[in-house]
Design an enzyme around this catalytic site. Structure first.
Site, PDB file in Angstrom:
ATOM      1  N   LYS A 182     -50.098  10.998  17.033  1.00 16.01           N
ATOM      2  CA  LYS A 182     -50.771  12.298  16.608  1.00 16.01           C
ATOM      3  C   LYS A 182     -51.728  12.137  15.474  1.00 16.01           C
ATOM      4  O   LYS A 182     -51.464  11.828  14.465  1.00 16.01           O
ATOM      5  CB  LYS A 182     -49.701  13.271  15.880  1.00 16.01           C
ATOM      6  CG  LYS A 182     -50.047  14.651  16.265  1.00 16.01           C
ATOM      7  CD  LYS A 182     -50.778  15.149  15.098  1.00 16.01           C
ATOM      8  CE  LYS A 182     -50.381  15.374  13.942  1.00 16.01           C
ATOM      9  NZ  LYS A 182     -51.272  16.109  12.906  1.00 16.01           N
ATOM     10  N   GLY A 234     -49.540   9.003   5.248  1.00 15.52           N
ATOM     11  CA  GLY A 234     -50.110  10.066   4.666  1.00 15.52           C
ATOM     12  C   GLY A 234     -49.300  10.494   3.266  1.00 15.52           C
ATOM     13  O   GLY A 234     -48.998   9.708   2.687  1.00 15.52           O
ATOM     14  N   SER A 235     -49.236  11.916   2.970  1.00 14.22           N
ATOM     15  CA  SER A 235     -48.697  12.145   1.671  1.00 14.22           C
ATOM     16  C   SER A 235     -47.283  11.754   1.436  1.00 14.22           C
ATOM     17  O   SER A 235     -46.333  11.907   2.312  1.00 14.22           O
ATOM     18  CB  SER A 235     -48.912  13.766   1.503  1.00 14.22           C
ATOM     19  OG  SER A 235     -48.089  14.530   2.227  1.00 14.22           O
ATOM     20  N   THR A 236     -46.813  11.675  -0.105  1.00 13.92           N
ATOM     21  CA  THR A 236     -45.494  11.263  -0.139  1.00 13.92           C
ATOM     22  C   THR A 236     -44.594  12.422   0.167  1.00 13.92           C
ATOM     23  O   THR A 236     -43.571  12.337   0.783  1.00 13.92           O
ATOM     24  CB  THR A 236     -45.432  11.064  -1.810  1.00 13.92           C
ATOM     25  OG1 THR A 236     -46.108   9.905  -1.863  1.00 13.92           O
ATOM     26  CG2 THR A 236     -43.892  10.815  -2.108  1.00 13.92           C
ATOM     27  N   GLY A 239     -43.956  12.468   3.861  1.00 16.39           N
ATOM     28  CA  GLY A 239     -43.114  11.192   3.772  1.00 16.39           C
ATOM     29  C   GLY A 239     -41.682  11.267   3.819  1.00 16.39           C
ATOM     30  O   GLY A 239     -40.686  10.883   4.455  1.00 16.39           O
ATOM     31  N   GLU A 256     -45.950   4.772   4.737  1.00 17.15           N
ATOM     32  CA  GLU A 256     -47.087   4.353   3.835  1.00 17.15           C
ATOM     33  C   GLU A 256     -47.743   5.592   3.357  1.00 17.15           C
ATOM     34  O   GLU A 256     -48.458   6.365   4.062  1.00 17.15           O
ATOM     35  CB  GLU A 256     -48.158   3.705   4.674  1.00 17.15           C
ATOM     36  CG  GLU A 256     -49.198   2.439   3.780  1.00 17.15           C
ATOM     37  CD  GLU A 256     -50.401   3.541   3.420  1.00 17.15           C
ATOM     38  OE1 GLU A 256     -50.499   3.936   2.274  1.00 17.15           O
ATOM     39  OE2 GLU A 256     -51.201   3.298   4.277  1.00 17.15           O
ATOM     40  N   CYS A 290     -55.489   5.699  -0.060  1.00 14.91           N
ATOM     41  CA  CYS A 290     -54.127   5.880  -0.803  1.00 14.91           C
ATOM     42  C   CYS A 290     -54.001   4.687  -1.960  1.00 14.91           C
ATOM     43  O   CYS A 290     -53.244   4.881  -2.739  1.00 14.91           O
ATOM     44  CB  CYS A 290     -53.151   5.547   0.234  1.00 14.91           C
ATOM     45  SG  CYS A 290     -53.575   4.132   1.357  1.00 14.91           S
ATOM     46  N   GLU A 387     -51.707  12.010  -7.670  1.00 10.88           N
ATOM     47  CA  GLU A 387     -52.785  11.436  -6.891  1.00 10.88           C
ATOM     48  C   GLU A 387     -53.651  12.369  -6.346  1.00 10.88           C
ATOM     49  O   GLU A 387     -53.479  13.514  -6.081  1.00 10.88           O
ATOM     50  CB  GLU A 387     -52.083  10.992  -5.566  1.00 10.88           C
ATOM     51  CG  GLU A 387     -53.007  10.417  -4.617  1.00 10.88           C
ATOM     52  CD  GLU A 387     -52.474   9.934  -3.305  1.00 10.88           C
ATOM     53  OE1 GLU A 387     -52.932   8.844  -2.706  1.00 10.88           O
ATOM     54  OE2 GLU A 387     -51.660  10.425  -2.906  1.00 10.88           O
TER      55      GLU A 387
END
Length: 476
Positions: A182, A234-236, A239, A256, A290, A387
């Site tokens: 995706k 992607g973003s924390t 995640g 990651e 990142c 971030e």
């Protein structure tokens, strides 16, 4: 006397973008079950590039079933036979690299010299590298005859669309898995062009499936009961949601996630080289990386000299049309991301940090943010903790190596770091104390398919790249 740069535009004629694209399932393009579509926009001009199908849970189910059906034959192929397909894909990527570079620049907003000289060579290199592993898995260190997991559900971000695809698909296929991928909602086109490359390479139907859509599509893929492996970049925040979804299941997971990398410059560092590394570390891809070196830690005794040199260098960066080969700073990927960068930068000023940016005329259309640095930053400032994912550098100072390590590690993230010094002993001593998955010495943002990449803490877990990247797709 400085010379002006004449425009050097790359032609768009090399790319033929269709007015609409469907989902790629079982080797064919097909409409979404619900018939919904969304538009993908060029960030530099806000031009609508194409309409793309919005995948639903029903479409994800179709794709997973196609991948499951293909898995039996694909996993049974000898590794040398799978390698042939990967080699073929790598060669086609090289042959179509100019087309793909222009496409990526149009859809993502990054400068053409980055997609042409960094992204595309690395994409091909990852397929070549993992093609070489396909018939050598017995010697990878994971035991004799390691087995694939099955169907891999992969969700990738918008900052390196084609490169993140390669990071995930290449090792998955080399180890005998099949894939449902995706891509990000704002950058779906290069994945759809890759689907055409799979057909051009003669890849068996169902081995790679591409389902486009928004976050709900990705959530359906992650939650699907017949997916054996989930890989996410992607973003924390997302995640963490994925980790909660797969908790208690037998799905294998790698994440990651975000980063707040520290770039540490000691007083004996080669300053001109360090300045180039700092610029590469935070302004490459508009800081939408990142592992960006978004925190500059500079030894107090050289702070003024380094900042003077850095400001002079930033004044030479060229912001504008990403398709111009002279452009250094391209467009921010979306209006949503630009709003986040702006809000965080404004918070830096509000909290007392000193903001500086070179004189810079921003284009009237598209999403743009000038390269910016902040001084008088403390560890309490949001711009030093959160971030930003944009071209914004926070500058902090230190006196001793111990203080540098303490400040570098004072972060919820642990993805990357850089060390600048002429002393090899200091490099090793400091690196051994940093809690970061990737540490560069006298360089920054250097990637190679043979090297593992990943982080600690809220930067995720698992490794991609190198021999280590095989483990995530093997039943070991």
């Amino acid at each position: 006397m400085a010379f002006d740069y004449a425009p050097a535009p790359e032609s768009r004629a090399v790319v033929d973008i269709a007015p609409s694209y469907g989902l790629f399932i079982d080797g064919e393009f097909t409409e979404a079950a619900g018939g919904k579509v969304f538009k993908t926009v060029s960030p530099s001009s806000e031009e609508v590039l194409s309409e793309v199908a919005q995948g639903s849970a029903e479409d994800v189910d179709r794709a997973v079933k196609a991948a499951r059906k293909a898995f039996e034959k694909w996993s049974a192929l000898p590794g040398a036979e799978r390698a042939k397909y990967l080699f073929r894909i790598a060669r086609i990527i090289q042959e179509r690299s100019r087309e793909l570079a222009v496409l990526e620049t149009l859809d993502n907003g990054k400068p053409i010299k980055e997609t042409r000289d960094a992204d595309l060579p690395l994409v091909a290199a990852h397929f070549f590298y993992y093609a070489g592993w396909a018939d050598k898995l017995d010697h990878a260190g994971y035991g004799a005859n390691p087995r694939p997991l099955g169907v891999a559900g992969q969700v990738i971000p918008w900052n390196f669309p084609l490169l993140m695809l390669a990071w995930k698909i290449a090792p998955a296929l080399a180890t005998g898995n099949t894939v449902v991928l995706k891509p990000a909602e704002t950058t779906p086109l290069s994945a759809l062009f890759f689907a055409d490359i799979c057909r051009q390479a003669g890849l068996p139907k169902g081995v790679v499936n591409i389902v486009t859509g928004d976050g709900t599509t990705g959530a359906a893929l992650v939650a699907h009961e017949d997916v054996n492996k989930v890989a996410f970049t992607g973003s924390t925040a997302v995640g963490k949601a994925i980790a909660r979804t797969v908790a208690g299941s037998d799905k294998k997971l790698t994440l990651e996630l975000g980063g707040k990398g520290a770039n540490i410059v000691f007083d004996d560092a080669p300053l001109d080289q360090a300045v180039e590394g700092i610029v590469q570390g935070i302004f490459f891809n508009q800081g939408q990386v990142c592992c960006a070196g978004s925190r500059l830690l500079v030894q107090e005794s050289i702070q003024d000299e380094l900042l003077d040199s850095l400001k002079r260098r930033l004044s030479t960066l060229r912001l504008g049309d990403p398709l111009d080969k002279n452009t250094d700073i391209g467009a921010i990927n979306s209006a949503e991301q630009l709003a986040r960068i702006t809000e965080l930068a404004d918070s830096g000023e509000a909290e007392g940090a000193e903001r500086w940016a070179p004189a810079c005329e921003l284009p009237s259309a598209g999403y743009w943010f000038a390269p910016t640095l902040f001084t008088n930053v403390t560890q309490a400032h949001r711009i030093a903790r959160e971030e930003i994912f944009g071209p914004v550098l926070s500058v902090l100072s230190f006196r001793t190596p111990a203080e540098a390590v303490a400040k570098a590690n004072n972060s919820q993230y642990g993805l990357s770091a850089g060390i600048w010094t002429e002393k090899g002993s200091r490099m090793l001593a400091v690196a051994s104390k940093l809690r970061a998955g990737v540490i560069w010495a006298n360089t920054f943002n250097k990637f190679d398919p043979t090297s593992p990449f990943g982080g600690f803490k809220e930067s995720g877990f698992g490794r991609e790249g190198g021999r280590h990247g095989l483990e995530a797709y093997l039943d070991v």
